[in-house]
Design a protein around this motif. Structure first.
Motif, PDB file in Angstrom:
ATOM      1  N   GLN A 206       0.821  -1.210   0.000  1.00 36.34           N
ATOM      2  CA  GLN A 206       0.000   0.000   0.000  1.00 36.34           C
ATOM      3  C   GLN A 206       0.857   1.262   0.000  1.00 36.34           C
ATOM      4  O   GLN A 206       0.526   2.246  -0.686  1.00 36.34           O
ATOM      5  CB  GLN A 206      -0.945   0.010   1.202  1.00 36.34           C
ATOM      6  N   SER A 207       1.940   1.254   0.769  1.00 35.91           N
ATOM      7  CA  SER A 207       2.776   2.449   0.828  1.00 35.91           C
ATOM      8  C   SER A 207       3.588   2.636  -0.446  1.00 35.91           C
ATOM      9  O   SER A 207       3.603   3.718  -1.034  1.00 35.91           O
ATOM     10  CB  SER A 207       3.702   2.386   2.053  1.00 35.91           C
ATOM     11  N   ALA A 208       4.256   1.583  -0.892  1.00 30.25           N
ATOM     12  CA  ALA A 208       5.027   1.699  -2.129  1.00 30.25           C
ATOM     13  C   ALA A 208       4.114   1.832  -3.338  1.00 30.25           C
ATOM     14  O   ALA A 208       4.449   2.505  -4.320  1.00 30.25           O
ATOM     15  CB  ALA A 208       5.944   0.483  -2.290  1.00 30.25           C
ATOM     16  N   GLY A 209       2.939   1.203  -3.270  1.00 33.72           N
ATOM     17  CA  GLY A 209       2.003   1.251  -4.393  1.00 33.72           C
ATOM     18  C   GLY A 209       1.277   2.568  -4.530  1.00 33.72           C
ATOM     19  O   GLY A 209       0.689   2.846  -5.576  1.00 33.72           O
ATOM     20  N   SER A 210       1.279   3.386  -3.488  1.00 33.57           N
ATOM     21  CA  SER A 210       0.634   4.698  -3.581  1.00 33.57           C
ATOM     22  C   SER A 210       1.617   5.787  -3.966  1.00 33.57           C
ATOM     23  O   SER A 210       1.246   6.773  -4.619  1.00 33.57           O
ATOM     24  CB  SER A 210      -0.035   5.068  -2.245  1.00 33.57           C
ATOM     25  N   GLU A 211       2.896   5.632  -3.599  1.00 32.93           N
ATOM     26  CA  GLU A 211       3.868   6.706  -3.792  1.00 32.93           C
ATOM     27  C   GLU A 211       4.948   6.391  -4.815  1.00 32.93           C
ATOM     28  O   GLU A 211       5.676   7.301  -5.237  1.00 32.93           O
ATOM     29  CB  GLU A 211       4.548   7.039  -2.462  1.00 32.93           C
ATOM     30  N   TRP A 212       5.089   5.125  -5.194  1.00 25.42           N
ATOM     31  CA  TRP A 212       6.164   4.736  -6.111  1.00 25.42           C
ATOM     32  C   TRP A 212       5.624   4.008  -7.338  1.00 25.42           C
ATOM     33  O   TRP A 212       5.975   4.331  -8.467  1.00 25.42           O
ATOM     34  CB  TRP A 212       7.164   3.842  -5.367  1.00 25.42           C
ATOM     35  N   GLU A 248       4.587   2.915  19.060  1.00 29.31           N
ATOM     36  CA  GLU A 248       3.404   2.353  19.708  1.00 29.31           C
ATOM     37  C   GLU A 248       2.127   2.610  18.909  1.00 29.31           C
ATOM     38  O   GLU A 248       1.083   2.013  19.202  1.00 29.31           O
ATOM     39  CB  GLU A 248       3.246   2.907  21.123  1.00 29.31           C
ATOM     40  N   LYS A 249       2.215   3.475  17.894  1.00 34.03           N
ATOM     41  CA  LYS A 249       1.054   3.738  17.045  1.00 34.03           C
ATOM     42  C   LYS A 249       1.068   2.890  15.776  1.00 34.03           C
ATOM     43  O   LYS A 249       0.250   3.085  14.878  1.00 34.03           O
ATOM     44  CB  LYS A 249       0.978   5.218  16.698  1.00 34.03           C
ATOM     45  N   ILE A 250       1.996   1.956  15.677  1.00 31.15           N
ATOM     46  CA  ILE A 250       1.999   0.974  14.596  1.00 31.15           C
ATOM     47  C   ILE A 250       1.570  -0.352  15.197  1.00 31.15           C
ATOM     48  O   ILE A 250       2.181  -0.836  16.151  1.00 31.15           O
ATOM     49  CB  ILE A 250       3.389   0.844  13.945  1.00 31.15           C
ATOM     50  N   TYR A 251       0.507  -0.945  14.662  1.00 30.12           N
ATOM     51  CA  TYR A 251       0.006  -2.205  15.194  1.00 30.12           C
ATOM     52  C   TYR A 251       0.507  -3.411  14.417  1.00 30.12           C
ATOM     53  O   TYR A 251       0.613  -4.500  14.974  1.00 30.12           O
ATOM     54  CB  TYR A 251      -1.525  -2.198  15.227  1.00 30.12           C
ATOM     55  N   LEU A 252       0.788  -3.225  13.145  1.00 34.52           N
ATOM     56  CA  LEU A 252       1.360  -4.307  12.335  1.00 34.52           C
ATOM     57  C   LEU A 252       1.858  -3.754  11.017  1.00 34.52           C
ATOM     58  O   LEU A 252       1.479  -2.650  10.602  1.00 34.52           O
ATOM     59  CB  LEU A 252       0.337  -5.416  12.068  1.00 34.52           C
ATOM     60  N   LEU A 253       2.709  -4.534  10.358  1.00 32.14           N
ATOM     61  CA  LEU A 253       3.142  -4.257   8.994  1.00 32.14           C
ATOM     62  C   LEU A 253       2.800  -5.466   8.142  1.00 32.14           C
ATOM     63  O   LEU A 253       3.278  -6.580   8.394  1.00 32.14           O
ATOM     64  CB  LEU A 253       4.646  -3.994   8.918  1.00 32.14           C
ATOM     65  N   GLN A 254       1.940  -5.257   7.141  1.00 32.41           N
ATOM     66  CA  GLN A 254       1.612  -6.331   6.203  1.00 32.41           C
ATOM     67  C   GLN A 254       2.648  -6.344   5.086  1.00 32.41           C
ATOM     68  O   GLN A 254       3.124  -5.293   4.647  1.00 32.41           O
ATOM     69  CB  GLN A 254       0.211  -6.121   5.631  1.00 32.41           C
ATOM     70  N   ILE A 255       2.972  -7.541   4.623  1.00 30.93           N
ATOM     71  CA  ILE A 255       4.069  -7.741   3.687  1.00 30.93           C
ATOM     72  C   ILE A 255       3.564  -8.301   2.365  1.00 30.93           C
ATOM     73  O   ILE A 255       2.887  -9.331   2.328  1.00 30.93           O
ATOM     74  CB  ILE A 255       5.111  -8.711   4.272  1.00 30.93           C
ATOM     75  N   SER A 256       3.877  -7.618   1.275  1.00 34.12           N
ATOM     76  CA  SER A 256       3.691  -8.153  -0.077  1.00 34.12           C
ATOM     77  C   SER A 256       4.415  -7.241  -1.052  1.00 34.12           C
ATOM     78  O   SER A 256       4.786  -6.118  -0.713  1.00 34.12           O
ATOM     79  CB  SER A 256       2.212  -8.272  -0.461  1.00 34.12           C
ATOM     80  N   ASP A 257       4.601  -7.726  -2.244  1.00 31.23           N
ATOM     81  CA  ASP A 257       5.215  -6.960  -3.318  1.00 31.23           C
ATOM     82  C   ASP A 257       4.145  -6.744  -4.392  1.00 31.23           C
ATOM     83  O   ASP A 257       2.957  -6.961  -4.142  1.00 31.23           O
ATOM     84  CB  ASP A 257       6.419  -7.722  -3.869  1.00 31.23           C
ATOM     85  N   ALA A 258       4.539  -6.327  -5.591  1.00 33.82           N
ATOM     86  CA  ALA A 258       3.603  -6.203  -6.709  1.00 33.82           C
ATOM     87  C   ALA A 258       4.309  -6.544  -8.010  1.00 33.82           C
ATOM     88  O   ALA A 258       5.497  -6.257  -8.184  1.00 33.82           O
ATOM     89  CB  ALA A 258       3.035  -4.787  -6.788  1.00 33.82           C
ATOM     90  N   ARG A 259       3.564  -7.185  -8.902  1.00 36.65           N
ATOM     91  CA  ARG A 259       4.054  -7.414 -10.256  1.00 36.65           C
ATOM     92  C   ARG A 259       3.613  -6.263 -11.152  1.00 36.65           C
ATOM     93  O   ARG A 259       2.541  -5.694 -10.959  1.00 36.65           O
ATOM     94  CB  ARG A 259       3.499  -8.718 -10.826  1.00 36.65           C
ATOM     95  N   LYS A 260       4.430  -5.934 -12.127  1.00 39.28           N
ATOM     96  CA  LYS A 260       4.044  -4.918 -13.095  1.00 39.28           C
ATOM     97  C   LYS A 260       3.156  -5.567 -14.148  1.00 39.28           C
ATOM     98  O   LYS A 260       3.537  -6.565 -14.755  1.00 39.28           O
ATOM     99  CB  LYS A 260       5.273  -4.298 -13.760  1.00 39.28           C
ATOM    100  N   SER A 280      -4.091  -4.715  -6.816  1.00 39.04           N
ATOM    101  CA  SER A 280      -3.974  -5.381  -5.519  1.00 39.04           C
ATOM    102  C   SER A 280      -4.582  -6.776  -5.539  1.00 39.04           C
ATOM    103  O   SER A 280      -4.080  -7.700  -4.879  1.00 39.04           O
ATOM    104  CB  SER A 280      -4.670  -4.527  -4.445  1.00 39.04           C
ATOM    105  N   HIS A 281      -5.637  -6.953  -6.283  1.00 39.05           N
ATOM    106  CA  HIS A 281      -6.420  -8.189  -6.239  1.00 39.05           C
ATOM    107  C   HIS A 281      -5.665  -9.385  -6.789  1.00 39.05           C
ATOM    108  O   HIS A 281      -5.818 -10.512  -6.294  1.00 39.05           O
ATOM    109  CB  HIS A 281      -7.724  -7.991  -7.019  1.00 39.05           C
ATOM    110  N   ASP A 282      -4.824  -9.190  -7.822  1.00 37.97           N
ATOM    111  CA  ASP A 282      -4.212 -10.322  -8.522  1.00 37.97           C
ATOM    112  C   ASP A 282      -2.708 -10.219  -8.738  1.00 37.97           C
ATOM    113  O   ASP A 282      -2.104 -11.159  -9.254  1.00 37.97           O
ATOM    114  CB  ASP A 282      -4.861 -10.498  -9.901  1.00 37.97           C
ATOM    115  N   PHE A 283      -2.097  -9.095  -8.383  1.00 38.65           N
ATOM    116  CA  PHE A 283      -0.701  -8.866  -8.764  1.00 38.65           C
ATOM    117  C   PHE A 283       0.217  -8.677  -7.555  1.00 38.65           C
ATOM    118  O   PHE A 283       1.177  -7.933  -7.615  1.00 38.65           O
ATOM    119  CB  PHE A 283      -0.603  -7.633  -9.671  1.00 38.65           C
ATOM    120  N   ARG A 284      -0.083  -9.345  -6.440  1.00 39.10           N
ATOM    121  CA  ARG A 284       0.680  -9.118  -5.215  1.00 39.10           C
ATOM    122  C   ARG A 284       1.369 -10.392  -4.741  1.00 39.10           C
ATOM    123  O   ARG A 284       0.838 -11.138  -3.922  1.00 39.10           O
ATOM    124  CB  ARG A 284      -0.230  -8.575  -4.109  1.00 39.10           C
ATOM    125  N   PRO A 285       2.580 -10.660  -5.238  1.00 36.16           N
ATOM    126  CA  PRO A 285       3.326 -11.832  -4.774  1.00 36.16           C
ATOM    127  C   PRO A 285       4.042 -11.537  -3.455  1.00 36.16           C
ATOM    128  O   PRO A 285       4.101 -10.390  -2.992  1.00 36.16           O
ATOM    129  CB  PRO A 285       4.348 -12.046  -5.888  1.00 36.16           C
TER     130      PRO A 285
END
Length: 356
Positions: A206-212, A248-260, A280-285
């Motif tokens: 979500q972070s890399a996919g919104s800004e990069w 303390e304001k971070i509860y978790l970090l979800q991990i995935s990448d994305a295919r172009k 997001s639905h199909d391109f997140r290894p």
């Protein structure tokens, strides 16, 4: 022990979770089988996806369960809790709670959203989980309240409801959200909500996919920007995250990448999904499996805040060409083991505190 050594040692203590929506490729891959594969791979917790409750409950009770039949869903959740205990898995979070905040006052949509919230809290109590993931809404802003304070007020009310049961709200920036697509957007919201039981669900995709990244451009990057400029801008954003957000304001970090995507996605909403949502639905290894986003930079920035909580694998690696996916070829057990190896490699890449 010097600072670098302390950092490396502390990274090794990060607990690992796996989202149940991110494993299983057919109806035969039932929730009990998912839990077994996840546990056998060495994960110690799950994010439990609401559709898995529905699917398992329909098998358990012998009929299709309605999504608002909370009496039956609580019964099912109690049984799922027992399954998790047997597999030594903690239910870390219930997800995904979507399109909650910002509906116009007095609207039926707002009434339905709050009724859904009360029902999901009942399910959380049965599961003995304390975190509810809330994704920043992706409803077109024209359909929502025109007062930004209404978004904040809705989340405050939800926090107060959760607090009565000692539960927390993990707010996530979905990169296709119509009002909070970046980590800074959701952090600003969390700051304004100003409740002790709200924090961030951060996500490498979500972070890399919104800004990069951008699935609508030929390069797969935002506005086909030069890689040098884009990397510089993204690194500055990650430095702000590391220096701004309290651990303390971070509860978790979800991990995935994305295919172009092989061809750029059409830049409009199709079947109710924005381009980044379709992406997001199909391109997140999982990391190191064909993706191209700077996921290590996100993970490293989160760790630099001092956060040592949950890293959770959440991947959606479908095959848009209609071919068999790697999970279908190798099965859930090996897929989950590869996910664990990916997590371990990612954490190892983050052990050097000098890298930013």
């Amino acid at each position: 022990m010097d600072e670098s050594s302390q950092f490396r040692e502390s990274v090794k203590s990060v607990p690992l979770s796996y989202a149940t929506c991110s494993i299983g490729s057919n109806q035969a891959d039932t929730l009990p089988k998912k839990l077994e594969a996840i546990s056998n791979a060495g994960f110690i917790a799950i994010e439990l996806a609401f559709p898995d409750i529905i699917d398992y409950g329909s098998q358990l009770l012998g009929h299709q369960i309605e999504t608002n039949n909370y009496a039956e869903l609580v019964t099912v959740a109690t049984d799922i809790r027992k399954l998790c205990v047997a597999k030594k898995l903690h239910v870390m979070m219930l997800q995904p709670f979507a399109n909650f905040e910002g509906w116009p006052r007095g609207s039926q949509e707002r009434k339905d959203a709050f009724a859904r919230a009360e029902g999901w809290v009942e399910i959380m109590v049965a599961l003995e989980t304390d975190i509810l993931q809330v994704g920043s809404t992706d409803i077109p802003l024209s359909e929502l309240s025109q007062d930004p304070e209404d978004f904040i007020s809705d989340l405050q009310i939800l926090c107060d409801l959760l607090a009565r049961h000692n539960k927390r709200l993990a707010y996530e920036n979905w990169c296709w959200s119509t009002h909070a697509p970046t980590w800074e957007d959701v952090w600003n919201v969390v700051d304004k909500v100003d409740r002790p039981n709200i924090g961030l669900c951060l996500d490498t995709f979500q972070s890399a996919g919104s800004e990069w990244g951008d699935p609508t451009t030929s390069s797969g990057r935002i506005k086909d920007a030069s890689i040098e400029d884009l990397n510089r801008q993204f690194l500055a954003s990650m430095n702000r995250l590391a220096s701004t957000v309290p651990k303390e304001k971070i509860y978790l970090l979800q991990i995935s990448d994305a295919r172009k995507p092989k061809t750029p996605m059409e830049n409009k909403r199709l079947d109710g999904l924005w381009p980044r949502a379709r992406w997001s639905h199909d391109f997140r290894p999982m990391p190191y499996d064909g993706g191209y986003l700077p996921v290590e930079e996100v993970a490293r920035a989160v760790l630099r805040t001092g956060f040592r909580g949950w890293f959770s694998m959440e991947i959606f690696d479908g095959d848009p060409d209609g071919k068999a996916t790697r999970e279908e070829t190798e099965g859930m057990e090996e897929y989950a083991r590869r996910a664990m190896r990916s997590m371990e490699r990612l954490l190892q890449s983050c052990e050097d505190v000098e890298k930013v």
